[in-house]
Design a protein around this motif. Structure first.
Motif, PDB file in Angstrom:
ATOM      1  N   VAL B 109       0.894  -1.153   0.034  1.00 13.40           N
ATOM      2  CA  VAL B 109      -0.040  -0.048  -0.014  1.00 13.40           C
ATOM      3  C   VAL B 109       0.874   1.276  -0.095  1.00 13.40           C
ATOM      4  CG1 VAL B 109      -1.916   1.296   1.197  1.00 13.40           C
ATOM      5  CG2 VAL B 109      -1.750  -1.212   1.307  1.00 13.40           C
ATOM      6  N   LEU B 110       0.937   2.063  -0.980  1.00 12.32           N
ATOM      7  CA  LEU B 110       1.643   3.210  -1.211  1.00 12.32           C
ATOM      8  C   LEU B 110       1.198   4.395  -0.354  1.00 12.32           C
ATOM      9  CD1 LEU B 110       1.911   3.574  -5.069  1.00 12.32           C
ATOM     10  CD2 LEU B 110       3.820   2.744  -3.443  1.00 12.32           C
ATOM     11  N   GLY B 111      -0.148   4.494   0.101  1.00  8.81           N
ATOM     12  CA  GLY B 111      -0.863   5.381   0.931  1.00  8.81           C
ATOM     13  C   GLY B 111      -0.795   6.710   0.255  1.00  8.81           C
ATOM     14  N   GLY B 112      -0.837   6.666  -0.947  1.00  8.60           N
ATOM     15  CA  GLY B 112      -1.370   7.950  -1.814  1.00  8.60           C
ATOM     16  C   GLY B 112      -0.783   7.544  -3.267  1.00  8.60           C
ATOM     17  N   ILE B 113      -0.885   8.727  -4.178  1.00  9.19           N
ATOM     18  CA  ILE B 113      -0.527   8.795  -5.489  1.00  9.19           C
ATOM     19  C   ILE B 113       0.299   9.926  -5.742  1.00  9.19           C
ATOM     20  CG2 ILE B 113      -2.472   9.896  -6.485  1.00  9.19           C
ATOM     21  CD1 ILE B 113      -2.711   7.048  -8.140  1.00  9.19           C
ATOM     22  N   LEU B 114       1.278   9.876  -6.491  1.00  7.21           N
ATOM     23  CA  LEU B 114       2.135  11.257  -6.797  1.00  7.21           C
ATOM     24  C   LEU B 114       1.022  12.148  -7.626  1.00  7.21           C
ATOM     25  CD1 LEU B 114       5.388   9.719  -8.671  1.00  7.21           C
ATOM     26  CD2 LEU B 114       4.821  10.498  -6.416  1.00  7.21           C
ATOM     27  N   SER B 115       1.179  13.391  -6.887  1.00  4.77           N
ATOM     28  CA  SER B 115       0.204  14.311  -7.332  1.00  4.77           C
ATOM     29  C   SER B 115       0.865  15.756  -7.074  1.00  4.77           C
ATOM     30  CB  SER B 115      -1.084  14.126  -6.633  1.00  4.77           C
ATOM     31  OG  SER B 115      -2.221  15.365  -6.789  1.00  4.77           O
ATOM     32  N   PRO B 116       1.628  16.377  -7.730  1.00  3.77           N
ATOM     33  CA  PRO B 116       2.455  17.449  -7.505  1.00  3.77           C
ATOM     34  C   PRO B 116       1.333  18.694  -7.070  1.00  3.77           C
ATOM     35  CG  PRO B 116       3.376  16.670  -9.452  1.00  3.77           C
ATOM     36  CD  PRO B 116       1.949  15.742  -9.137  1.00  3.77           C
ATOM     37  N   MET B 117       0.194  18.597  -7.524  1.00  5.12           N
ATOM     38  CA  MET B 117      -0.718  19.717  -7.427  1.00  5.12           C
ATOM     39  C   MET B 117      -1.183  19.554  -5.918  1.00  5.12           C
ATOM     40  SD  MET B 117      -1.924  21.302 -10.398  1.00  5.12           S
ATOM     41  CE  MET B 117      -3.537  21.709 -10.260  1.00  5.12           C
ATOM     42  N   ASP B 118      -1.417  18.551  -5.514  1.00  6.03           N
ATOM     43  CA  ASP B 118      -1.695  18.185  -4.180  1.00  6.03           C
ATOM     44  C   ASP B 118      -0.687  18.169  -3.027  1.00  6.03           C
ATOM     45  OD1 ASP B 118      -4.423  18.149  -4.760  1.00  6.03           O
ATOM     46  OD2 ASP B 118      -4.102  15.934  -5.183  1.00  6.03           O
ATOM     47  N   GLY B 119       0.633  18.528  -3.701  1.00 12.02           N
ATOM     48  CA  GLY B 119       1.814  18.434  -2.881  1.00 12.02           C
ATOM     49  C   GLY B 119       2.385  17.079  -2.545  1.00 12.02           C
ATOM     50  N   ILE B 120       2.087  15.945  -3.021  1.00 11.60           N
ATOM     51  CA  ILE B 120       2.352  14.546  -2.669  1.00 11.60           C
ATOM     52  C   ILE B 120       3.445  14.193  -3.680  1.00 11.60           C
ATOM     53  CG2 ILE B 120       1.664  12.330  -2.321  1.00 11.60           C
ATOM     54  CD1 ILE B 120      -1.369  13.306  -2.192  1.00 11.60           C
ATOM     55  N   GLY B 121       4.633  14.163  -3.005  1.00 10.64           N
ATOM     56  CA  GLY B 121       5.918  13.776  -3.720  1.00 10.64           C
ATOM     57  C   GLY B 121       6.323  12.249  -3.494  1.00 10.64           C
ATOM     58  N   PRO B 122       7.214  11.696  -3.952  1.00  9.23           N
ATOM     59  CA  PRO B 122       7.802  10.414  -3.911  1.00  9.23           C
ATOM     60  C   PRO B 122       8.102  10.233  -2.371  1.00  9.23           C
ATOM     61  CG  PRO B 122       8.869  11.308  -5.694  1.00  9.23           C
ATOM     62  CD  PRO B 122       7.995  12.501  -5.066  1.00  9.23           C
ATOM     63  N   GLY B 123       8.599  11.224  -1.548  1.00  8.82           N
ATOM     64  CA  GLY B 123       8.959  10.976  -0.292  1.00  8.82           C
ATOM     65  C   GLY B 123       7.576  10.780   0.694  1.00  8.82           C
ATOM     66  N   ASP B 124       6.415  11.062   0.329  1.00  3.62           N
ATOM     67  CA  ASP B 124       5.091  10.990   1.058  1.00  3.62           C
ATOM     68  C   ASP B 124       4.726   9.381   0.850  1.00  3.62           C
ATOM     69  OD1 ASP B 124       4.976  13.425   1.962  1.00  3.62           O
ATOM     70  OD2 ASP B 124       4.577  14.109  -0.218  1.00  3.62           O
ATOM     71  N   LEU B 125       5.279   8.724  -0.212  1.00  2.73           N
ATOM     72  CA  LEU B 125       4.618   7.450  -0.528  1.00  2.73           C
ATOM     73  C   LEU B 125       5.546   6.050  -0.208  1.00  2.73           C
ATOM     74  CD1 LEU B 125       3.339   7.975  -4.150  1.00  2.73           C
ATOM     75  CD2 LEU B 125       2.089   8.676  -2.101  1.00  2.73           C
ATOM     76  N   GLN B 126       5.162   5.017   0.091  1.00 13.07           N
ATOM     77  CA  GLN B 126       5.804   3.926   0.572  1.00 13.07           C
ATOM     78  C   GLN B 126       6.713   3.383  -0.683  1.00 13.07           C
ATOM     79  OE1 GLN B 126       6.729   3.141   3.437  1.00 13.07           O
ATOM     80  NE2 GLN B 126       5.114   4.271   4.606  1.00 13.07           N
ATOM     81  N   VAL B 127       7.382   3.867  -1.346  1.00  8.36           N
ATOM     82  CA  VAL B 127       8.143   3.593  -2.600  1.00  8.36           C
ATOM     83  C   VAL B 127       9.504   2.920  -2.202  1.00  8.36           C
ATOM     84  CG1 VAL B 127       9.109   4.161  -4.943  1.00  8.36           C
ATOM     85  CG2 VAL B 127       6.780   5.263  -4.290  1.00  8.36           C
ATOM     86  N   ASP B 128      10.221   3.795  -1.570  1.00 10.39           N
ATOM     87  CA  ASP B 128      11.596   3.073  -0.944  1.00 10.39           C
ATOM     88  C   ASP B 128      11.402   1.926  -0.315  1.00 10.39           C
ATOM     89  OD1 ASP B 128      12.894   5.262  -2.159  1.00 10.39           O
ATOM     90  OD2 ASP B 128      13.073   6.371  -0.129  1.00 10.39           O
ATOM     91  N   SER B 129      10.363   1.618   0.665  1.00  6.98           N
ATOM     92  CA  SER B 129      10.190   0.495   1.299  1.00  6.98           C
ATOM     93  C   SER B 129       9.683  -0.634   0.336  1.00  6.98           C
ATOM     94  CB  SER B 129       8.938   0.620   2.506  1.00  6.98           C
ATOM     95  OG  SER B 129       7.892   0.892   1.702  1.00  6.98           O
ATOM     96  N   LEU B 130       8.989  -0.172  -0.890  1.00 11.33           N
ATOM     97  CA  LEU B 130       8.626  -1.261  -1.607  1.00 11.33           C
ATOM     98  C   LEU B 130      10.021  -1.929  -2.340  1.00 11.33           C
ATOM     99  CD1 LEU B 130       6.643  -2.956  -3.755  1.00 11.33           C
ATOM    100  CD2 LEU B 130       6.878  -0.739  -5.379  1.00 11.33           C
ATOM    101  N   VAL B 131      10.719  -0.732  -2.849  1.00 12.62           N
ATOM    102  CA  VAL B 131      12.214  -1.207  -3.652  1.00 12.62           C
ATOM    103  C   VAL B 131      13.060  -2.227  -2.569  1.00 12.62           C
ATOM    104  CG1 VAL B 131      14.250  -0.259  -4.549  1.00 12.62           C
ATOM    105  CG2 VAL B 131      12.142   0.932  -4.860  1.00 12.62           C
ATOM    106  N   GLN B 132      13.014  -1.699  -1.390  1.00 14.54           N
ATOM    107  CA  GLN B 132      13.976  -2.378  -0.323  1.00 14.54           C
ATOM    108  C   GLN B 132      13.247  -3.900  -0.201  1.00 14.54           C
ATOM    109  OE1 GLN B 132      13.741  -0.247   3.139  1.00 14.54           O
ATOM    110  NE2 GLN B 132      14.979   1.756   1.966  1.00 14.54           N
ATOM    111  N   ARG B 133      11.990  -4.054  -0.218  1.00 10.64           N
ATOM    112  CA  ARG B 133      11.178  -5.407  -0.196  1.00 10.64           C
ATOM    113  C   ARG B 133      11.445  -6.309  -1.263  1.00 10.64           C
ATOM    114  NH1 ARG B 133       4.441  -5.487   0.397  1.00 10.64           N
ATOM    115  NH2 ARG B 133       4.131  -7.756   0.456  1.00 10.64           N
ATOM    116  N   VAL B 134      11.505  -5.346  -2.552  1.00 13.11           N
ATOM    117  CA  VAL B 134      11.659  -6.366  -3.658  1.00 13.11           C
ATOM    118  C   VAL B 134      12.942  -7.026  -3.807  1.00 13.11           C
ATOM    119  CG1 VAL B 134      12.100  -6.276  -6.108  1.00 13.11           C
ATOM    120  CG2 VAL B 134       9.849  -5.303  -5.069  1.00 13.11           C
TER     121      VAL B 134
END
Lengths: 204, 204
Positions: B109-134
């Protein structure tokens, strides 16, 4: 695997929200997830407000409106005209009429409307207390502000009969074409009533 | 006299309910009056379910799905295929995919979606933990199950790039004409994608 297994906490919250009228499972889930996104204090304030309402609410012993003391703020207001009592079905109608700013008398909340289909008879409504109130206090006029439905008409007629032996004017709120409505689209019964209930023209 | 004066308790409860997304003042009033018609226990159960959810909820340390322990029931299930991870935006999508009964892998679960308009960047999502998990676990396939929107596509592309140096298959859920839809009413972009993504016909 169904949703129940994935989280009992979520499932309980969704079921609680979905038990509200007009809230389905999908909306309930959306609301529960919204609460998870907000901080804990939000849900605590939310729950506290509802619990306070339900636990601390009282009903005015005169008009049966909701209040926080023995008497509601309308009945306690010395500037209201105590000779006019407006009979309404529920608290919601009190709020609606108050919002018009056109009424300065008191209210009497029946707590429902006669509806044999739903098993609501005269004993379930605050009709006897209205009759006693009219006799006890110096009420000059009872305004029936009930829904323009079969049940509303029946309830109004029942109250009218109950008050027949008392020297009080029973009136009913006007029925006619809604403000802003075009005549072309008004239904026949409303239009017929509007014509028979016509009033003298006055310059606005 | 406005509504505030008529009952602070009611007003607080209505404001609390109206703070929910999609609930207006009129609906909030209807819900508050509904609670007044039900017994006290109803509101107590209601408030307790929401408070329990908000206070006791935990997030799975592996997939960030909600759970009651350290690990969610899906990650803890020994019968799930641990080599496939389905990447979703929120808990709601986990529930939706679980309800299809078509997926037996795990989620992320990412916890959101990239949305520069709403100020949601890569740091707000669980992307790094996905990369580490893989990298850490023996994940063979990452399925991107994101919304078919500009933001969903951007997020998917970002994750694809982040995983590019790892020996994992990145797939995306099929896009095409919805089951039950008539071709005539499908929009051009969907229909175009459905044609280019055509698959071999198989007898059902």
């Amino acid at each position: 695997m169904n949703r129940k297994k994935s989280s009992t906490l979520l499932d309980n919250a969704v079921n609680a929200l979905a038990s509200l009228p007009g809230v389905g499972q999908k909306t309930a889930l959306r609301l529960a997830l919204y609460m998870l996104r907000r901080d804990v204090e939000y849900t605590e304030r939310f729950a506290a407000a509802l619990l306070a309402l339900r636990r601390e609410v009282k009903y005015c012993r005169t008009c049966h409106n909701i209040c926080e003391d023995e008497q509601c703020s309308i009945c306690a207001d010395p500037h209201r005209d105590r000779s006019i009592v407006c009979v309404v079905e529920n608290i919601r109608e009190v709020l609606a009429i108050e919002n018009t700013g056109q009424f300065r008398g008191l209210y009497h909340v029946l707590g429902g409307i006669l509806s044999p289909m739903d098993g609501i008879g005269p004993g379930d409504l605050q009709v006897d207390s209205l009759v006693q109130r009219v006799a006890r206090e110096n009420v000059q006029e009872v305004i029936l502000a009930l829904s323009a439905t079969m049940e509303g008409d029946t309830t109004g007629f029942f109250i009218y009969r109950k008050l027949a032996h008392q020297p009080v004017n029973v009136t009913v709120i006007a029925r006619g074409v809604s403000v802003g409505d075009e005549i072309e689209y008004a239904d026949e019964i409303t239009l017929g009533r509007a014509i028979t209930s016509r009033t003298r023209f006055t310059c606005p």
